[in-house]
Write a protein that holds these residues in place. Structure first.
Motif, PDB file in Angstrom:
ATOM      1  N   LYS A 233      -0.972  20.124  33.914  1.00 32.35           N
ATOM      2  CA  LYS A 233      -1.608  18.891  33.463  1.00 32.35           C
ATOM      3  C   LYS A 233      -3.035  18.735  33.970  1.00 32.35           C
ATOM      4  CE  LYS A 233       1.838  15.667  31.895  1.00 32.35           C
ATOM      5  NZ  LYS A 233       2.616  14.458  32.115  1.00 32.35           N
ATOM      6  N   ASP A 234      -3.250  19.125  35.236  1.00 24.72           N
ATOM      7  CA  ASP A 234      -4.590  18.972  35.809  1.00 24.72           C
ATOM      8  C   ASP A 234      -5.619  19.809  35.061  1.00 24.72           C
ATOM      9  OD1 ASP A 234      -3.656  17.212  37.617  1.00 24.72           O
ATOM     10  OD2 ASP A 234      -3.388  18.686  39.233  1.00 24.72           O
ATOM     11  N   ILE A 235      -5.207  21.047  34.751  1.00 23.90           N
ATOM     12  CA  ILE A 235      -6.132  21.927  34.026  1.00 23.90           C
ATOM     13  C   ILE A 235      -6.362  21.378  32.626  1.00 23.90           C
ATOM     14  CG2 ILE A 235      -6.458  24.280  33.174  1.00 23.90           C
ATOM     15  CD1 ILE A 235      -4.570  25.175  35.477  1.00 23.90           C
ATOM     16  N   ALA A 236      -5.274  20.927  31.980  1.00 23.48           N
ATOM     17  CA  ALA A 236      -5.383  20.382  30.625  1.00 23.48           C
ATOM     18  C   ALA A 236      -6.314  19.175  30.606  1.00 23.48           C
ATOM     19  CB  ALA A 236      -4.008  19.998  30.102  1.00 23.48           C
ATOM     20  N   ARG A 237      -6.242  18.356  31.659  1.00 24.24           N
ATOM     21  CA  ARG A 237      -7.092  17.170  31.720  1.00 24.24           C
ATOM     22  C   ARG A 237      -8.557  17.580  31.814  1.00 24.24           C
ATOM     23  NH1 ARG A 237      -4.761  14.648  35.592  1.00 24.24           N
ATOM     24  NH2 ARG A 237      -3.445  13.371  34.262  1.00 24.24           N
ATOM     25  N   GLU A 238      -8.805  18.590  32.644  1.00 26.07           N
ATOM     26  CA  GLU A 238     -10.181  19.066  32.808  1.00 26.07           C
ATOM     27  C   GLU A 238     -10.743  19.574  31.478  1.00 26.07           C
ATOM     28  OE1 GLU A 238     -11.569  22.336  35.750  1.00 26.07           O
ATOM     29  OE2 GLU A 238     -10.312  20.911  36.865  1.00 26.07           O
ATOM     30  N   ILE A 239      -9.926  20.390  30.819  1.00 23.26           N
ATOM     31  CA  ILE A 239     -10.356  20.932  29.527  1.00 23.26           C
ATOM     32  C   ILE A 239     -10.560  19.810  28.521  1.00 23.26           C
ATOM     33  CG2 ILE A 239      -9.558  22.289  27.541  1.00 23.26           C
ATOM     34  CD1 ILE A 239      -8.256  24.195  29.565  1.00 23.26           C
ATOM     35  N   ALA A 240      -9.623  18.860  28.497  1.00 24.28           N
ATOM     36  CA  ALA A 240      -9.702  17.756  27.549  1.00 24.28           C
ATOM     37  C   ALA A 240     -10.981  16.954  27.768  1.00 24.28           C
ATOM     38  CB  ALA A 240      -8.478  16.866  27.690  1.00 24.28           C
ATOM     39  N   LEU A 241     -11.290  16.687  29.039  1.00 24.86           N
ATOM     40  CA  LEU A 241     -12.493  15.897  29.329  1.00 24.86           C
ATOM     41  C   LEU A 241     -13.750  16.661  28.901  1.00 24.86           C
ATOM     42  CD1 LEU A 241     -11.519  14.281  32.744  1.00 24.86           C
ATOM     43  CD2 LEU A 241     -11.937  13.098  30.575  1.00 24.86           C
ATOM     44  N   ARG A 242     -13.721  17.986  29.080  1.00 25.68           N
ATOM     45  CA  ARG A 242     -14.868  18.785  28.657  1.00 25.68           C
ATOM     46  C   ARG A 242     -15.046  18.682  27.141  1.00 25.68           C
ATOM     47  NH1 ARG A 242     -13.796  24.481  30.027  1.00 25.68           N
ATOM     48  NH2 ARG A 242     -13.072  23.610  31.990  1.00 25.68           N
ATOM     49  N   GLN A 243     -13.930  18.788  26.429  1.00 23.11           N
ATOM     50  CA  GLN A 243     -14.023  18.715  24.964  1.00 23.11           C
ATOM     51  C   GLN A 243     -14.465  17.320  24.515  1.00 23.11           C
ATOM     52  OE1 GLN A 243     -14.039  21.324  23.435  1.00 23.11           O
ATOM     53  NE2 GLN A 243     -12.836  22.759  24.663  1.00 23.11           N
ATOM     54  N   LEU A 244     -13.957  16.289  25.207  1.00 24.82           N
ATOM     55  CA  LEU A 244     -14.342  14.918  24.848  1.00 24.82           C
ATOM     56  C   LEU A 244     -15.827  14.704  25.120  1.00 24.82           C
ATOM     57  CD1 LEU A 244     -11.235  12.881  26.047  1.00 24.82           C
ATOM     58  CD2 LEU A 244     -12.068  13.167  23.702  1.00 24.82           C
ATOM     59  N   ASP A 245     -16.316  15.328  26.186  1.00 26.73           N
ATOM     60  CA  ASP A 245     -17.744  15.248  26.506  1.00 26.73           C
ATOM     61  C   ASP A 245     -18.557  15.868  25.379  1.00 26.73           C
ATOM     62  OD1 ASP A 245     -19.833  14.504  28.087  1.00 26.73           O
ATOM     63  OD2 ASP A 245     -19.902  16.415  29.178  1.00 26.73           O
ATOM     64  N   LYS A 246     -18.066  16.982  24.893  1.00 28.50           N
ATOM     65  CA  LYS A 246     -18.758  17.706  23.820  1.00 28.50           C
ATOM     66  C   LYS A 246     -18.909  16.840  22.572  1.00 28.50           C
ATOM     67  CE  LYS A 246     -17.996  22.204  23.461  1.00 28.50           C
ATOM     68  NZ  LYS A 246     -17.152  23.386  23.210  1.00 28.50           N
ATOM     69  N   VAL A 247     -17.840  16.064  22.256  1.00 26.33           N
ATOM     70  CA  VAL A 247     -17.901  15.235  21.052  1.00 26.33           C
ATOM     71  C   VAL A 247     -18.397  13.815  21.371  1.00 26.33           C
ATOM     72  CG1 VAL A 247     -16.076  16.543  19.924  1.00 26.33           C
ATOM     73  CG2 VAL A 247     -15.499  14.466  21.196  1.00 26.33           C
ATOM     74  N   GLY A 248     -18.817  13.593  22.612  1.00 29.83           N
ATOM     75  CA  GLY A 248     -19.403  12.303  22.991  1.00 29.83           C
ATOM     76  C   GLY A 248     -18.400  11.187  23.164  1.00 29.83           C
ATOM     77  N   LEU A 249     -17.182  11.516  23.595  1.00 25.79           N
ATOM     78  CA  LEU A 249     -16.166  10.463  23.742  1.00 25.79           C
ATOM     79  C   LEU A 249     -15.659  10.336  25.177  1.00 25.79           C
ATOM     80  CD1 LEU A 249     -13.761  10.705  20.667  1.00 25.79           C
ATOM     81  CD2 LEU A 249     -15.521   9.015  21.114  1.00 25.79           C
ATOM     82  N   LYS A 250     -16.322  11.020  26.120  1.00 27.95           N
ATOM     83  CA  LYS A 250     -15.804  11.051  27.483  1.00 27.95           C
ATOM     84  C   LYS A 250     -15.613   9.638  28.044  1.00 27.95           C
ATOM     85  CE  LYS A 250     -16.304  13.625  31.740  1.00 27.95           C
ATOM     86  NZ  LYS A 250     -17.183  14.427  32.596  1.00 27.95           N
TER      87      LYS A 250
ATOM     88  N   LEU B 286     -21.013   6.038   9.682  1.00 32.89           N
ATOM     89  CA  LEU B 286     -20.291   6.785  10.716  1.00 32.89           C
ATOM     90  C   LEU B 286     -20.202   8.278  10.407  1.00 32.89           C
ATOM     91  CD1 LEU B 286     -17.342   4.286  11.304  1.00 32.89           C
ATOM     92  CD2 LEU B 286     -19.478   4.472  12.591  1.00 32.89           C
ATOM     93  N   VAL B 287     -20.655   8.667   9.198  1.00 33.35           N
ATOM     94  CA  VAL B 287     -20.520  10.066   8.775  1.00 33.35           C
ATOM     95  C   VAL B 287     -21.349  10.983   9.667  1.00 33.35           C
ATOM     96  CG1 VAL B 287     -21.010  11.697   6.907  1.00 33.35           C
ATOM     97  CG2 VAL B 287     -19.937   9.484   6.404  1.00 33.35           C
ATOM     98  N   GLY B 288     -22.579  10.544   9.957  1.00 32.16           N
ATOM     99  CA  GLY B 288     -23.521  11.395  10.675  1.00 32.16           C
ATOM    100  C   GLY B 288     -23.014  11.906  12.000  1.00 32.16           C
ATOM    101  N   GLU B 289     -22.352  11.020  12.789  1.00 34.25           N
ATOM    102  CA  GLU B 289     -21.916  11.417  14.124  1.00 34.25           C
ATOM    103  C   GLU B 289     -20.879  12.526  14.072  1.00 34.25           C
ATOM    104  OE1 GLU B 289     -18.780   8.235  15.631  1.00 34.25           O
ATOM    105  OE2 GLU B 289     -20.532   7.193  14.823  1.00 34.25           O
ATOM    106  N   VAL B 290     -20.051  12.539  13.006  1.00 29.41           N
ATOM    107  CA  VAL B 290     -19.028  13.572  12.880  1.00 29.41           C
ATOM    108  C   VAL B 290     -19.676  14.893  12.467  1.00 29.41           C
ATOM    109  CG1 VAL B 290     -16.918  14.275  11.680  1.00 29.41           C
ATOM    110  CG2 VAL B 290     -17.274  11.869  12.310  1.00 29.41           C
ATOM    111  N   LEU B 291     -20.589  14.810  11.489  1.00 31.84           N
ATOM    112  CA  LEU B 291     -21.245  16.033  11.016  1.00 31.84           C
ATOM    113  C   LEU B 291     -22.076  16.675  12.121  1.00 31.84           C
ATOM    114  CD1 LEU B 291     -22.319  15.009   7.397  1.00 31.84           C
ATOM    115  CD2 LEU B 291     -20.279  16.240   8.152  1.00 31.84           C
ATOM    116  N   SER B 292     -22.707  15.855  12.954  1.00 32.55           N
ATOM    117  CA  SER B 292     -23.572  16.439  13.986  1.00 32.55           C
ATOM    118  C   SER B 292     -22.722  17.210  15.012  1.00 32.55           C
ATOM    119  CB  SER B 292     -24.428  15.362  14.655  1.00 32.55           C
ATOM    120  OG  SER B 292     -23.657  14.631  15.553  1.00 32.55           O
ATOM    121  N   VAL B 293     -21.469  16.746  15.255  1.00 29.58           N
ATOM    122  CA  VAL B 293     -20.585  17.502  16.139  1.00 29.58           C
ATOM    123  C   VAL B 293     -20.320  18.879  15.540  1.00 29.58           C
ATOM    124  CG1 VAL B 293     -18.222  17.651  17.032  1.00 29.58           C
ATOM    125  CG2 VAL B 293     -19.479  15.500  17.197  1.00 29.58           C
TER     126      VAL B 293
END
Lengths: 510, 271
Positions: free
Chosen positions: B131-148, B192-199
């Motif tokens: 779980k700890d590793i999954a959380r780290e990875i998840a937070l990294r991915q959320l950071d990437k899409v701007g949702l951290k 809201l379209v732009g934010e998804v396309l830019s990801v």
């Protein structure tokens, strides 16, 4: 969630032995009787309804003493007394059981400890009925499964109505629903004077010999009992008990060859009649109801415990059924189960499980039978609740889980089930409230729940009205917390739905 | 359009003669297509042309009825003469889905979980990750899409754009070989379209292979390596150069592009 549920059930089943009476020392003789049989056999003492008394009770205690044992009372419904012997619920039955060929086919009897006859009870104003002959073409009541019932059927020409309890018969006699009530003389001796408007007519019908019943083939116990009966016949103990209860009669004098006049005051009889005839004020009545509360408390606890265990079984089993029905090729099995269970009466299911299963070697004690009966029945209804819940989760959720690489079981376990549970809580809570009330049916399989306690007290005091209101109130109060939980969860889910719909851009979530 | 050099690479995704039937109607007819690592491919076409079905066949949400689908080293071969049982196909499909990320048109983050839990779930449950590793990875991915900063929110507290970005992060957490998008912006409010396309542009820059079924022509033109135009269950034309988009060869493509360029996105959605 599922694991927790299963774990809980396992734990509950582990604690189960505390509910059953498994410990049975050698020097105890358990006697089965129905405390609703009424005076003078076995009944709750009107002066203190938590105590069981009666001449049968006195006799079995006297016999036990002779046998160097201690007698222990086991409550059982009158109709189930004989079959309870076969289930080993108790060692003997003593409750005005008549030695008949029919009974002898199922159980063995000690030698008779009491001899009596049937008698006719009619309303005070009746002048046409003086004997059984006069009853032809009329409506005659008697007790279900009693010796009188069979006697009357053989006699013929009567419309026979059968009653669970004699007080209901007397009530119908007064209401005019029946013309006469035929019953063992001891019952008539006790109740006719306490019910205004009734009288005893006619002579001695039939000859009834009461014996102590033991399980078929328990010859050692039978002979021990017979020997003990002989002993109390000859040492005067039996006569003393019967005189105390005003039950000494010519038949008994013949049986014991003891024709001496009565010596003992009928103290028990007097005490009973006094208690029954005393008109009491509302204040006294209210005080009496208060004294019932501890008994109702215990009975309510039984009702609650049985309901909760049954519901846990129903929820676990219902979930399994719903999953089988929706997600496996064995759908037809689940559907068949659900339809059969929903299509047959719960009472029949309970009687089948408790009295029927022993025929194929499955003996369950009353508590277990009650929980299994109610649980399996409600499982069918819970399965349908779960099904509605599971199907209400949008297919897109399942697809999303699948696209993430989850197996069917994983998507069910982590995505679909948690979402459907929320929707299923309100109907399950509602069903629990119904189950709480349906649990009253376990009173039919010898469990002293609220309904059974009501029956016991109402027959003792001949007060179905006041005690009935009391017990109805108790059921209602027990249900209130669950009603509140149900309303609250329903409201919350409705609000959630509204919130979602209001938000722009979220229209596609459920 | 961007260019990728495919020389020396074998295709990451290869469709060969793929057919798919729905109730005996052929919705995909003999489709062949190769997609290379790092490609961003747009699939366009009128509604009902089979473009969504094609996408769903690539990650085996639909099992093809003929031909073969290869993603990385996993082959779903249903050509005639191949002797693979259906249960074996399903096993492979299950393995395949774990290496393909997908984002749907409908918002389907799991509503009973927070954004973070949504992203962590599959790695923990499917891959058996700590779980700890999954959380780290998840937070990294959320950071990437701007949702951290929204990681602890539930889906009912998010906008549509945020939900779709969360869905992208959720798919990325499984470290997929390829990302598929089935009209990811069609249910979104225009702003809201732009934010998804830019990801998606960012992922492209990182070298992620992506296939998108879309009506966003401008995005398709600007960001795609090439555009696949489909009609009636067939690939009509592959538009790989900018001038080809302006001057498609096929008459059906011309008509579709003319319509899509002259009218707004909304009308295409509705029509």
């Amino acid at each position: 969630m599922v694991k927790k549920l299963i774990l809980t059930i396992v734990l509950v089943l582990c604690t189960y032995p505390t509910f059953a009476q498994h410990v049975r020392p050698e020097n105890i003789i358990r006697f089965g009787a129905d405390a609703r049989s009424g005076a003078p056999y076995c009944f709750a003492d009107p002066h203190d309804p938590s105590k069981i008394k009666g001449f049968d009770v006195d006799i079995i205690h006297a016999l036990a003493k002779v046998m160097n044992k201690r007698a222990l009372f086991v409550q059982n419904s009158y109709e189930g007394l004989i079959s309870g012997l076969g289930r080993n619920n108790y060692d003997v039955v003593i409750d005005g059981i008549v030695i008949t060929p029919e009974h002898l086919a199922e159980v063995d009897f000690s030698s008779p400890y009491y001899v009596t006859h049937q008698t006719i009870v009619v309303p005070d104003n009746n002048t046409s009925i003086h004997s059984l002959e006069d009853c032809r073409g009329k409506k005659v009541g008697t007790l279900t499964g009693s010796e009188a019932f069979m006697f009357l059927e053989k006699f013929g020409g009567l419309t026979i109505l059968s009653y669970e309890q004699e007080v209901s018969g007397y009530q119908d006699l007064l209401n005019g629903r029946i013309d006469a009530f035929i019953i063992d003389a001891p019952v008539a001796i006790y109740y006719v004077p306490t019910v205004k408007g009734l009288k005893i007519v006619g002579g001695e019908i039939d000859r009834l010999m009461y014996g102590v019943a033991v399980k078929k083939g328990s010859l050692v116990l039978r002979d021990e009992l017979s020997a003990a009966i002989e002993k109390i016949k000859h040492n005067g103990e039996l006569r003393k008990i019967l005189e105390k209860w005003k039950l000494w009669n010519n038949n008994m004098a013949e049986l014991t060859e003891d024709y001496a006049p009565s010596e003992n005051e009928p103290t028990e009889y007097n005490s009973f009649v006094e208690a029954m005839n005393r008109s009491i004020s509302w204040q006294e009545r209210f005080d009496r109801y208060l004294t019932f509360l501890p008994m109702f408390g215990r009975a309510a606890w039984t009702t609650i415990v049985i309901s909760i265990f049954s519901m846990m079984l129903a929820m676990a089993m219902g979930l399994i059924l719903a999953i089988i029905r929706i997600y496996t090729p064995f759908k037809f099995l689940a559907v068949a189960y659900i339809e059969i269970v929903r299509g047959t009466p719960l009472l029949v299911q309970l009687l089948l499980i408790f009295y029927g299963l022993p025929n194929i070697g499955i003996k369950l004690d009353p508590f277990m039978a009650g929980v299994i009966g109610l649980g399996l029945n409600y499982a069918a209804f819970e399965a349908e609740n779960y099904r509605a819940g599971l199907l209400s989760v949008p297919r897109a959720q399942y697809e999303a889980a699948k696209a993430l690489g989850m197996t069917r079981w994983q998507s069910l376990r982590y995505v679909i089930l948690p979402q459907s549970i929320r929707l299923v809580i309100p109907p399950i809570t509602n069903d629990f409230i119904s189950l709480l009330k349906d649990s009253s049916l376990v009173s039919m399989i010898t469990i002293i729940d609220l309904t059974q306690q009501y029956n016991l007290l109402a027959t003792t005091y001949y007060d179905y009205f006041g005690i009935g209101i009391q017990v109805a109130l108790i059921y209602f109060i027990i249900g209130i917390p669950f009603v509140i939980v149900s309303r609250w969860t329903e409201k919350r889910i409705r609000q959630d739905g509204r919130l979602r719909r209001k938000r722009p851009g979220l229209k596609l979530i459920r | 359009m961007q260019k990728h050099d495919h020389s020396g690479h074998s295709a990451l995704i290869r469709l060969e003669g793929v057919t798919k039937l729905f109730d005996n109607t052929e919705v995909l007819k003999n489709i062949s297509l190769s997609i290379f690592e790092g490609d961003l491919v747009s699939i366009i076409g009128p509604s009902g042309c089979g473009k969504s079905t094609l996408l769903r066949c690539i990650n085996a949400l639909e099992i093809i009825d003929g031909g073969s689908v290869t993603v990385a080293d996993i082959v779903l071969d249903r050509r005639e003469g191949t002797n693979v049982s259906y249960s074996q196909i399903e096993k492979r499909a299950h393995r395949l889905r774990q290496s393909v990320g997908m984002v749907f048109q409908t918002f389907n983050l799991f509503p009973h979980k927070t954004v973070l839990e949504n992203v962590m779930l599959a790695p923990v449950v499917v891959q058996g990750m700590e779980k700890d590793i999954a959380r780290e990875i998840a937070l990294r991915q959320l950071d990437k899409v701007g949702l951290k900063n929204l990681a602890d929110r539930r889906t009912d507290q998010l906008s549509g754009g945020q939900i779709q970005r969360g869905a992208i992060a959720r798919a990325l957490a499984m470290s997929p070989n390829v990302m598929l998008y089935d009209e990811p912006t069609s249910a979104l409010d225009p702003e809201l379209v732009g934010e998804v396309l830019s990801v998606m542009r960012e992922l492209n820059a990182e070298g992620m292979t992506q296939i998108i079924v879309t009506h966003e022509m401008q995005f398709a033109k600007d960001a795609s390596d090439y555009i696949v135009f489909m009609d009636k269950g067939e690939i009509v034309e592959i538009l790989a150069e900018e001038f080809m988009v302006e001057h498609p060869k096929d008459e059906r493509t011309q008509r579709f592009l003319k319509r899509i360029m002259s009218v707004g996105r909304e009308d295409i959605n509705n029509g």
